[in-house]
Design a protein around this motif. Structure first.
Motif, PDB file in Angstrom:
ATOM      1  N   LEU A   1       0.843  -1.184   0.000  1.00  0.00           N
ATOM      2  CA  LEU A   1       0.000   0.000   0.000  1.00  0.00           C
ATOM      3  C   LEU A   1       0.883   1.240   0.000  1.00  0.00           C
ATOM      4  N   GLY A   2       0.525   2.232  -0.783  1.00  0.00           N
ATOM      5  CA  GLY A   2       1.260   3.487  -0.804  1.00  0.00           C
ATOM      6  C   GLY A   2       0.714   4.449   0.240  1.00  0.00           C
ATOM      7  N   ILE A   3       1.612   5.116   0.954  1.00  0.00           N
ATOM      8  CA  ILE A   3       1.232   6.067   1.997  1.00  0.00           C
ATOM      9  C   ILE A   3       1.912   7.397   1.704  1.00  0.00           C
ATOM     10  N   GLU A   4       1.125   8.445   1.483  1.00  0.00           N
ATOM     11  CA  GLU A   4       1.683   9.782   1.260  1.00  0.00           C
ATOM     12  C   GLU A   4       1.543  10.597   2.524  1.00  0.00           C
ATOM     13  N   VAL A   5       2.642  11.235   2.948  1.00  0.00           N
ATOM     14  CA  VAL A   5       2.601  12.183   4.067  1.00  0.00           C
ATOM     15  C   VAL A   5       3.325  13.458   3.629  1.00  0.00           C
ATOM     16  N   PRO A   6       2.862  14.635   4.088  1.00  0.00           N
ATOM     17  CA  PRO A   6       3.513  15.877   3.676  1.00  0.00           C
ATOM     18  C   PRO A   6       4.797  16.188   4.422  1.00  0.00           C
ATOM     19  N   ASP A   7       5.008  15.556   5.602  1.00  0.00           N
ATOM     20  CA  ASP A   7       6.230  15.831   6.369  1.00  0.00           C
ATOM     21  C   ASP A   7       6.371  14.777   7.465  1.00  0.00           C
ATOM     22  N   LEU A   8       7.198  13.799   7.250  1.00  0.00           N
ATOM     23  CA  LEU A   8       7.351  12.720   8.220  1.00  0.00           C
ATOM     24  C   LEU A   8       8.075  13.178   9.480  1.00  0.00           C
ATOM     25  N   THR A   9       8.779  14.306   9.435  1.00  0.00           N
ATOM     26  CA  THR A   9       9.429  14.807  10.647  1.00  0.00           C
ATOM     27  C   THR A   9       8.414  15.374  11.633  1.00  0.00           C
ATOM     28  N   ASN A  10       7.201  15.632  11.173  1.00  0.00           N
ATOM     29  CA  ASN A  10       6.130  16.080  12.053  1.00  0.00           C
ATOM     30  C   ASN A  10       5.644  14.886  12.866  1.00  0.00           C
ATOM     31  N   PRO A  11       5.757  14.919  14.187  1.00  0.00           N
ATOM     32  CA  PRO A  11       5.365  13.763  15.004  1.00  0.00           C
ATOM     33  C   PRO A  11       3.916  13.325  14.800  1.00  0.00           C
ATOM     34  N   TYR A  12       3.064  14.247  14.390  1.00  0.00           N
ATOM     35  CA  TYR A  12       1.667  13.886  14.126  1.00  0.00           C
ATOM     36  C   TYR A  12       1.599  12.787  13.068  1.00  0.00           C
ATOM     37  N   PHE A  13       2.290  12.988  11.953  1.00  0.00           N
ATOM     38  CA  PHE A  13       2.230  12.012  10.870  1.00  0.00           C
ATOM     39  C   PHE A  13       2.958  10.723  11.229  1.00  0.00           C
TER      40      PHE A  13
ATOM     41  N   GLU B   1       2.888   9.265  14.061  1.00  0.00           N
ATOM     42  CA  GLU B   1       1.957   8.443  14.834  1.00  0.00           C
ATOM     43  C   GLU B   1       0.824   7.907  13.957  1.00  0.00           C
ATOM     44  N   VAL B   2       0.357   8.721  12.998  1.00  0.00           N
ATOM     45  CA  VAL B   2      -0.656   8.248  12.057  1.00  0.00           C
ATOM     46  C   VAL B   2      -0.129   7.051  11.272  1.00  0.00           C
ATOM     47  N   VAL B   3       1.103   7.159  10.775  1.00  0.00           N
ATOM     48  CA  VAL B   3       1.708   6.072  10.009  1.00  0.00           C
ATOM     49  C   VAL B   3       1.886   4.835  10.873  1.00  0.00           C
ATOM     50  N   SER B   4       2.192   5.025  12.148  1.00  0.00           N
ATOM     51  CA  SER B   4       2.325   3.890  13.052  1.00  0.00           C
ATOM     52  C   SER B   4       1.012   3.107  13.127  1.00  0.00           C
ATOM     53  N   GLY B   5      -0.107   3.821  13.203  1.00  0.00           N
ATOM     54  CA  GLY B   5      -1.407   3.152  13.184  1.00  0.00           C
ATOM     55  C   GLY B   5      -1.658   2.429  11.883  1.00  0.00           C
ATOM     56  N   MET B   6      -1.242   3.032  10.784  1.00  0.00           N
ATOM     57  CA  MET B   6      -1.378   2.378   9.478  1.00  0.00           C
ATOM     58  C   MET B   6      -0.562   1.089   9.429  1.00  0.00           C
ATOM     59  N   GLN B   7       0.648   1.163   9.949  1.00  0.00           N
ATOM     60  CA  GLN B   7       1.533   0.011   9.932  1.00  0.00           C
ATOM     61  C   GLN B   7       0.919  -1.158  10.700  1.00  0.00           C
ATOM     62  N   GLU B   8       0.333  -0.873  11.849  1.00  0.00           N
ATOM     63  CA  GLU B   8      -0.295  -1.925  12.645  1.00  0.00           C
ATOM     64  C   GLU B   8      -1.397  -2.622  11.847  1.00  0.00           C
ATOM     65  N   SER B   9      -2.276  -1.830  11.250  1.00  0.00           N
ATOM     66  CA  SER B   9      -3.398  -2.392  10.501  1.00  0.00           C
ATOM     67  C   SER B   9      -2.928  -3.125   9.252  1.00  0.00           C
ATOM     68  N   ALA B  10      -1.953  -2.543   8.547  1.00  0.00           N
ATOM     69  CA  ALA B  10      -1.445  -3.179   7.335  1.00  0.00           C
ATOM     70  C   ALA B  10      -0.808  -4.527   7.643  1.00  0.00           C
ATOM     71  N   HIS B  11      -0.042  -4.587   8.731  1.00  0.00           N
ATOM     72  CA  HIS B  11       0.605  -5.844   9.116  1.00  0.00           C
ATOM     73  C   HIS B  11      -0.432  -6.919   9.425  1.00  0.00           C
ATOM     74  N   GLU B  12      -1.495  -6.530  10.104  1.00  0.00           N
ATOM     75  CA  GLU B  12      -2.550  -7.489  10.448  1.00  0.00           C
ATOM     76  C   GLU B  12      -3.218  -8.071   9.196  1.00  0.00           C
ATOM     77  N   GLN B  13      -3.199  -7.293   8.100  1.00  0.00           N
ATOM     78  CA  GLN B  13      -3.876  -7.729   6.881  1.00  0.00           C
ATOM     79  C   GLN B  13      -2.903  -8.151   5.785  1.00  0.00           C
ATOM     80  N   ASP B  14      -1.637  -8.385   6.184  1.00  0.00           N
ATOM     81  CA  ASP B  14      -0.628  -8.923   5.280  1.00  0.00           C
ATOM     82  C   ASP B  14      -0.283  -7.981   4.127  1.00  0.00           C
ATOM     83  N   PHE B  15      -0.159  -6.691   4.436  1.00  0.00           N
ATOM     84  CA  PHE B  15       0.283  -5.709   3.451  1.00  0.00           C
ATOM     85  C   PHE B  15       1.545  -5.017   3.958  1.00  0.00           C
ATOM     86  N   LEU B  16       2.426  -4.689   3.027  1.00  0.00           N
ATOM     87  CA  LEU B  16       3.578  -3.849   3.319  1.00  0.00           C
ATOM     88  C   LEU B  16       3.240  -2.413   2.951  1.00  0.00           C
ATOM     89  N   LEU B  17       3.924  -1.455   3.568  1.00  0.00           N
ATOM     90  CA  LEU B  17       3.705  -0.046   3.273  1.00  0.00           C
ATOM     91  C   LEU B  17       4.874   0.536   2.488  1.00  0.00           C
TER      92      LEU B  17
END
Length: 333
Positions: free
Chosen positions: A66-78, A80-96
């Motif tokens: 799955l492709g994930i676009e973020v405007p600035d990964l140095t922003n801690p907000y994004f 943490e959002v990506v961390s949530g994505m990673q958890e869900s993607a892993h559970e469903q057998d997808f890489l990011l």
């Protein structure tokens, strides 16, 4: 290649590998060597693999990425959002596959165009592209957007209206009468929504509110905002995000401004750093991990049922205000 669709057999010939190796390189990259994967990707890019397929043609090849676009990964907000994505993607057998666009629209366009052939779907976490561009993109690949609503697309957004309502009520309760909203990026949909919600809530409470900006959504942006407002500070500032608020707060304290006696400062997002700056930054807490998980779940549903004609899902997640030391009763002298 202009008259026919490029196939994995064409890519295999160009890369000097078997067609089955090409298939594994796309669907299970961990099962081929890094050198082979690079060779296959280079050949696919050279041949413009899949790009020549008609937009209406159903995507049958699965990459399990799955492709994930973020405007600035140095922003801690994004982060943490990506961390949530990673958890869900892993559970469903997808890489990011992560694309950090560093608030650059050109980089976002080119990055998405490259990624579209490598992933099964895309989450746009802070896109600056136009609605028309996004609607064209979703005809080519499943798309979910965060922090924005686009007609025809699945989306996940925080409840900005409720959050700003709580924020303005908190300021009013502490004797605040003049508020400045310190704006974020000029082409940010969420900035416009936060300002609209802040203005509506402030006026309903009898607060005088104005907007100042735009500013970069960074600590440096907050420092610049303070410099511009320091000669005529309002009773309170409500900032687009915590990073701007932190920069503003640090600058105010350095200048000898008494916070919150002379000035209340409020942010948005509740990044970890906000709990420690100046005794703690008052902020609107957004469910960052939940946003990331919800986006992935909706995207995977689209991918698993490509022929299903479902109406777009627009979801608002609950937010809440956390008062800390940066806001409080005002001392009029």
């Amino acid at each position: 290649m202009a008259d026919k669709r490029v196939t994995i057999y064409d890519v295999a010939t160009a890369a000097g590998v078997a067609p089955s190796t090409v298939s594994r390189a796309f669907s299970r990259p961990g099962r081929v060597s890094a050198a082979t994967h690079s060779k296959v990707m280079a050949a696919a890019k050279e041949l413009d693999y899949r790009t020549n397929a008609p937009a209406s043609q159903e995507r049958t090849q699965r990459h399990h990425r799955l492709g994930i676009e973020v405007p600035d990964l140095t922003n801690p907000y994004f982060a943490e959002v990506v961390s949530g994505m990673q958890e869900s993607a892993h559970e469903q057998d997808f890489l990011l596959l992560l694309l950090d666009t560093v608030e650059d629209e050109v980089r976002e366009r080119t990055g998405l165009e490259s990624a579209i052939n490598l992933v099964d779907g895309i989450v746009l976490s802070g896109t600056r592209l136009s609605d028309a561009t996004l609607n064209h993109l979703t005809k080519r690949i499943p798309v979910v957007v965060l922090n924005r609503r686009v007609a025809g697309l699945d989306s996940v957004t925080p409840d900005y209206e409720h959050g700003m309502g709580q924020a303005m009520a908190h300021l009013a309760e502490n004797g605040i009468r003049t508020v400045t909203y310190v704006a974020g990026p000029v082409n940010s949909w969420s900035d416009g929504e936060r300002w609209r919600a802040a203005r509506t809530a402030a006026r309903s409470l009898g607060l005088a509110v104005q907007r100042h900006g735009p500013f970069a959504p960074t600590i440096a942006g907050g420092e610049q905002a303070f410099e511009e407002l320091s000669d005529s500070l309002p009773h309170a500032v409500v900032c687009y995000n915590d990073l701007i608020a932190i920069g503003f707060l640090i600058s105010a304290l350095r200048a000898g401004v008494r916070v919150p006696a002379q000035l209340s400062v409020m942010g948005h997002d509740d990044i970890p750093l906000s709990r420690f700056i100046g005794g703690g930054l008052t902020t609107v807490v957004t469910p960052k991990r939940a946003q990331g998980r919800a986006a992935i779940e909706r995207l995977v549903r689209r991918i698993e049922n490509p022929s299903a004609h479902r109406s777009p899902v627009e979801g608002s997640l609950p937010v809440r205000l956390v008062p800390r030391a940066s806001t409080g009763p005002r001392e009029d002298r």
